[in-house]
Design an enzyme around this catalytic site. Structure first.
Site, PDB file in Angstrom:
ATOM      1  N   CYS A 109      63.727  12.036   2.312  1.00  0.00           N
ATOM      2  CA  CYS A 109      64.248  13.362   2.120  1.00  0.00           C
ATOM      3  C   CYS A 109      63.309  13.917   1.185  1.00  0.00           C
ATOM      4  O   CYS A 109      62.268  14.328   1.024  1.00  0.00           O
ATOM      5  CB  CYS A 109      65.548  13.359   1.962  1.00  0.00           C
ATOM      6  SG  CYS A 109      66.354  14.948   1.974  1.00  0.00           S
TER       7      CYS A 109
ATOM      8  N   HIS B  94      68.106  10.615   6.324  1.00  0.00           N
ATOM      9  CA  HIS B  94      68.948   9.693   5.214  1.00  0.00           C
ATOM     10  C   HIS B  94      69.677   8.548   6.399  1.00  0.00           C
ATOM     11  O   HIS B  94      70.288   9.066   7.530  1.00  0.00           O
ATOM     12  CB  HIS B  94      69.976  10.436   4.668  1.00  0.00           C
ATOM     13  CG  HIS B  94      69.482  11.218   3.652  1.00  0.00           C
ATOM     14  ND1 HIS B  94      69.162  10.465   2.497  1.00  0.00           N
ATOM     15  CD2 HIS B  94      69.365  12.716   3.533  1.00  0.00           C
ATOM     16  CE1 HIS B  94      68.816  11.661   1.581  1.00  0.00           C
ATOM     17  NE2 HIS B  94      68.895  12.782   2.527  1.00  0.00           N
TER      18      HIS B  94
END
Length: 312
Positions: free
Chosen positions: A164, A266
């Protein structure tokens, strides 16, 4: 000293009487030390409130559930003999800490929460996690010289993973974003990334945060990441910024250049399939974690108190 008992008494004293009548016992959690040293405080609290202290639960590092956001065990830890060391970089605005919880429980894996160059030096795998402010945390990296350590590690064939915000840092440019500062670029509003992946991330004003569940299968990967090829992943995305490739031969959404891997999703280290592919070990099932917590409570609570609450 005594703050926990003052807290319990104050909470009880401020509650309205109907709610106060529902309290059947006080519990102290995450206690460090000998519980017999608490005397005479539990009896004093009962004298003032009529409510007993029914349990003192000691601090337990290895319960298996994530800690509260921003509060985590930052000791280096390993179960058994370490065969692989994973260093997670702890920038000031690190996010989504819970996805690294299981790494500290994998046999043979040493987990390090790294804030300095020396901590990164011993790592087999360096992880750049998510960030609540990617540009500011990238400048924090540079101020400590960690950018050079990460580049050197990658150039020597050491594994680097960006997740991310960490993925965004691995790219060549970050355009816009609050708190950005130019780093050797003449165009105001452009921050140079670490340059390990051919990516550019643009933070556009007044755009909604991307929040979505994601499922997919890793395509062909090579080198240190080859074990992930064909493995399914279930995770989630939660981020600002639009990341695009600058190399048509690397379309994404997973980008690999040599030993460097970047992904916007994630959950890589929460998925038993990917953990098995990367480290060759299985992780505890969630049911067994809750069974262990139940046994822990049963061991430390006053005998019979829970049964009396269920069937008063």
């Amino acid at each position: 000293r005594g703050g926990a008992f003052a807290h319990l008494y104050g909470t009880w004293a401020l509650m309205p009487e109907p709610s106060r009548a529902l309290i059947r016992g006080f519990v102290l959690n995450k206690f460090r030390g000998d519980p017999t040293l608490l005397a005479p405080a539990p009896q004093m609290l009962q004298d003032h409130t009529g409510i007993p202290t029914v349990a003192t639960l000691p601090l337990w590092w290895d319960h298996g559930l994530p800690e509260e956001d921003g509060v985590f065990d930052d000791r280096s830890r390993v179960t058994g003999v370490a065969s692989k060391t994973v260093a997670v970089v702890v920038y000031p605005r690190i996010s989504n800490l819970d996805e690294f919880q299981l790494l500290g429980q994998l046999p043979g894996v040493k987990l390090i929460w790294a804030r300095g160059a020396a901590e990164l030096a011993e790592a087999d795998l360096i992880v750049l996690p998510g960030s609540k402010n990617t540009v500011s945390d990238l400048e924090w990296l540079r101020a400590r010289g960690l950018d050079q350590v990460i580049r050197t590690h990658a150039m020597a064939g050491g594994a680097v993973l960006g997740i991310c915000g960490g993925l965004q840092m691995l790219g060549r440019q970050l355009v816009g974003g609050e708190g950005e500062r130019p780093s050797g670029d003449s165009h105001v509003g452009i921050t140079q990334g670490l340059g390990l992946l051919p990516l550019r991330t643009t933070f556009e004003p007044h755009t909604d945060k991307i929040v979505t569940h994601t499922t997919g299968t890793f395509a062909t990967l090579t080198g240190v990441w080859s074990g992930l090829a064909g493995v399914e992943l279930t995770g989630y995305e939660i981020h600002l910024g639009r990341t695009e490739t600058l190399d048509p031969l690397l379309p994404g959404p997973v980008w690999q250049v040599g030993s460097v891997l970047g992904i916007a999703v994630h959950g890589l280290f929460e998925d038993a399939r990917t953990l098995r592919a990367l480290f060759g070990v299985d992780v505890p099932e969630l049911d067994s974690v809750f069974d262990g917590l139940a046994d822990f409570v049963d061991e430390h609570f006053e005998v019979g108190v829970l049964d009396r609450l269920i069937d008063p």
